[in-house]
Design a protein around this motif. Sequence first.
Motif, short mmCIF file in Angstrom:
data_model
loop_
_atom_site.label_atom_id
_atom_site.label_comp_id
_atom_site.label_asym_id
_atom_site.label_seq_id
_atom_site.Cartn_x
_atom_site.Cartn_y
_atom_site.Cartn_z
N ALA A 10 47.37 8.38 -43.66
CA ALA A 10 48.54 9.12 -44.16
C ALA A 10 48.43 9.39 -45.66
CB ALA A 10 49.82 8.38 -43.84
N VAL A 25 58.89 14.89 -50.13
CA VAL A 25 58.35 13.76 -49.37
C VAL A 25 58.83 12.44 -49.99
CG1 VAL A 25 56.23 12.53 -48.77
CG2 VAL A 25 56.37 15.00 -48.44
N ILE A 59 56.41 13.81 -41.00
CA ILE A 59 55.99 12.44 -41.24
C ILE A 59 56.15 11.72 -39.90
CG2 ILE A 59 56.50 10.28 -42.43
CD1 ILE A 59 57.69 11.97 -44.70
N VAL A 72 54.15 4.31 -41.94
CA VAL A 72 53.87 5.75 -41.91
C VAL A 72 52.46 5.90 -41.37
CG1 VAL A 72 53.63 7.84 -43.27
CG2 VAL A 72 55.41 6.20 -43.84
N ALA A 75 50.97 12.09 -41.78
CA ALA A 75 51.81 13.05 -42.50
C ALA A 75 50.99 14.32 -42.72
CB ALA A 75 52.26 12.48 -43.83
#
Length: 83
Positions: A10, A25, A59, A72, A75
Amino acid sequence: MHYIIISPKAKKELKNISKLYRKAVRVAFDDLAQDPYLGKPLTRELAGRFSYKIGVYRIIYKVNKKDKIIFVLSAGHRSRVYK
């Protein structure tokens, strides 16, 4: 408040996001830290994960309720992020 951990994949993908959306973001990460269930729950092979929209970018993340951690996983642009 939840902690956010960004995977190496990510991080690499976030570098490719246009400068226009990078600030959005960061704001999205702040929002998710407050309420990790803002995103849309995903289904089928991505079950247990969530998708948060930022314009044409997404995301993809997982929530660990017990430890209050958001992972995460991916993305990027919506055309590539679900693969």
